[in-house]
Scaffold this motif. Structure first.
Motif, PDB file in Angstrom:
ATOM      1  N   GLU A 117       0.702  -1.239  -0.213  1.00 31.49           N
ATOM      2  CA  GLU A 117       0.419   0.156  -0.195  1.00 31.49           C
ATOM      3  C   GLU A 117       1.372   1.222   0.061  1.00 31.49           C
ATOM      4  OE1 GLU A 117      -4.264   2.182   2.538  1.00 31.49           O
ATOM      5  OE2 GLU A 117      -2.797  -0.025   3.338  1.00 31.49           O
ATOM      6  N   VAL A 118       1.992   1.459   0.976  1.00 28.96           N
ATOM      7  CA  VAL A 118       3.193   2.093   0.669  1.00 28.96           C
ATOM      8  C   VAL A 118       3.574   2.905  -0.157  1.00 28.96           C
ATOM      9  CG1 VAL A 118       4.894   3.113   1.567  1.00 28.96           C
ATOM     10  CG2 VAL A 118       3.316   1.817   3.514  1.00 28.96           C
ATOM     11  N   GLN A 119       3.839   1.787  -0.993  1.00 27.08           N
ATOM     12  CA  GLN A 119       4.087   2.139  -2.609  1.00 27.08           C
ATOM     13  C   GLN A 119       3.338   1.926  -3.622  1.00 27.08           C
ATOM     14  OE1 GLN A 119       6.420   2.237  -4.341  1.00 27.08           O
ATOM     15  NE2 GLN A 119       8.749   0.934  -3.636  1.00 27.08           N
ATOM     16  N   HIS A 120       1.670   1.960  -3.645  1.00 30.23           N
ATOM     17  CA  HIS A 120       0.843   2.477  -3.455  1.00 30.23           C
ATOM     18  C   HIS A 120       0.885   1.486  -5.462  1.00 30.23           C
ATOM     19  CE1 HIS A 120      -2.089   5.828  -4.737  1.00 30.23           C
ATOM     20  NE2 HIS A 120      -1.942   6.107  -6.060  1.00 30.23           N
ATOM     21  N   VAL A 121       0.901   0.131  -4.783  1.00 25.28           N
ATOM     22  CA  VAL A 121       0.919  -1.229  -5.294  1.00 25.28           C
ATOM     23  C   VAL A 121      -0.966  -1.164  -5.237  1.00 25.28           C
ATOM     24  CG1 VAL A 121      -0.050  -2.960  -5.707  1.00 25.28           C
ATOM     25  CG2 VAL A 121       2.916  -2.075  -5.372  1.00 25.28           C
ATOM     26  N   THR A 122      -1.896  -1.065  -6.483  1.00 28.78           N
ATOM     27  CA  THR A 122      -3.333  -0.891  -6.883  1.00 28.78           C
ATOM     28  C   THR A 122      -4.235  -2.280  -7.084  1.00 28.78           C
ATOM     29  OG1 THR A 122      -3.329  -0.321  -9.029  1.00 28.78           O
ATOM     30  CG2 THR A 122      -3.442   1.116  -7.110  1.00 28.78           C
ATOM     31  N   LYS A 123      -3.217  -3.077  -7.919  1.00 25.97           N
ATOM     32  CA  LYS A 123      -3.884  -4.517  -8.277  1.00 25.97           C
ATOM     33  C   LYS A 123      -2.706  -5.681  -7.676  1.00 25.97           C
ATOM     34  CE  LYS A 123      -3.856  -3.026 -13.041  1.00 25.97           C
ATOM     35  NZ  LYS A 123      -4.913  -3.307 -14.240  1.00 25.97           N
ATOM     36  N   VAL A 124      -2.511  -6.751  -7.843  1.00 27.10           N
ATOM     37  CA  VAL A 124      -1.623  -7.823  -7.669  1.00 27.10           C
ATOM     38  C   VAL A 124      -2.006  -8.410  -8.789  1.00 27.10           C
ATOM     39  CG1 VAL A 124      -0.837  -7.471  -5.694  1.00 27.10           C
ATOM     40  CG2 VAL A 124      -2.272  -8.615  -5.595  1.00 27.10           C
TER      41      VAL A 124
ATOM     42  N   GLN B 157      -8.250  -6.513   0.063  1.00 33.85           N
ATOM     43  CA  GLN B 157      -9.081  -5.534   0.478  1.00 33.85           C
ATOM     44  C   GLN B 157      -9.261  -4.234   1.030  1.00 33.85           C
ATOM     45  OE1 GLN B 157     -12.915  -8.279   0.476  1.00 33.85           O
ATOM     46  NE2 GLN B 157     -14.401  -5.882  -0.503  1.00 33.85           N
ATOM     47  N   GLN B 158      -8.556  -5.193   2.570  1.00 34.85           N
ATOM     48  CA  GLN B 158      -8.172  -4.031   3.136  1.00 34.85           C
ATOM     49  C   GLN B 158      -7.231  -3.078   2.604  1.00 34.85           C
ATOM     50  OE1 GLN B 158      -7.539  -6.493   6.468  1.00 34.85           O
ATOM     51  NE2 GLN B 158      -9.221  -8.232   6.448  1.00 34.85           N
TER      52      GLN B 158
END
Length: 265
Positions: free
Chosen positions: A38-45, A66-67
């Protein structure tokens, strides 16, 4: 627990760029640090489909993702699918069944690389015809399940022509039309090169109002020092991503999570 990519206090040039990443080793799912993603702004895996893994592992991972506002995509594909398209149907059926029961995925991400086959030069057109048939089959399934469909393509597909029962044209353009998004594997280690080799795909995707991710490599490559960001400094890596994003304004896909983390060790 995996070594985190960086400390929270460390300044990151590229942290605000929307990113995605590939998770090939699903045995690591429980250890993935969602806060760092989340810190790295990953929006999807993109998470590898392993039908032998207990479904509870995927459920737990999906809940954790999701959290942290991270979408999970079912990832699969093999070069041999283009030789034997029936191989793709097992994964497709598994995804559809899991989605119907658990609604775990936002979409499907396919990585099919027929050009790695020994028969590619001799059977190029028939391999692409099979590949296109798989795309259409998955397109029907994802439409039915309300899922997005994505695919990885090498940057040079914009120079490869197909001529088969699906018509004639550039392979890159066919894949862009059939999917909601492509990840262009722009495996170079400078922003200038990455932007140059994705020009045509970016222009065509924009014309067709399709999404596009610019994918970069962090896994060591035997093809040359200019392919991957492996062994580069985190500062250099982040600066190149920043330069790419400043001009392209498109999300960055980082291949893959384990090697990406290794940059920061």
């Amino acid at each position: 627990m995996m070594t985190p990519m960086m400390t929270r206090s460390e300044a990151m040039i590229a942290k605000n760029i929307p990113k995605s990443t590939w998770i090939w080793d699903v045995s690591l799912l429980n250890d993935i640090d969602m806060e760092m993603l989340e810190v790295q702004h990953v929006t999807k895996v993109y998470v590898q489909v392993d039908t032998e893994l207990p479904i509870e592992e995927y459920i737990l991972f999906s809940e954790r993702a999701q959290q942290h506002h991270i979408a999970v995509y079912a990832l699969d594909g093999a070069s041999t699918w283009a030789q034997t398209p029936s191989q793709a149907q097992y994964t497709k059926k598994w995804i559809a069944q899991v989605q119907q029961q658990y609604q775990l995925f936002k979409g499907v991400h396919l990585d099919i690389e027929p050009y790695t086959l020994k028969t590619y030069e001799q059977q190029q057109q028939s391999l692409f015809e099979n590949y296109f048939a798989i795309l259409k089959s998955y397109r029907a399934m994802t439409n039915e399940q309300g899922l997005s469909l994505e695919a990885d393509i090498p940057f040079w597909y914009d120079e490869v022509w197909y001529d088969n029962r699906y018509g004639k044209g550039l392979v890159s353009q066919f894949v862009i039309r059939q999917t909601d998004e492509v990840a262009v594997m722009a495996y170079r280690d400078t922003a200038a090169a990455i932007l140059e080799i994705t020009k045509s795909e970016r222009a065509y995707a924009a014309k067709k109002e399709k999404s596009l991710t610019i994918a970069v490599e962090t896994h060591p490559s035997e093809e040359g020092d200019y392919i991957s960001f492996a062994n580069k400094t985190p500062a250099y890596f982040e600066q190149q991503l920043e330069n790419v994003y400043a001009q392209a304004q498109l999300p960055i896909g980082v291949h893959h999570l384990t090697s990406w983390q290794a940059l920061y060790k």
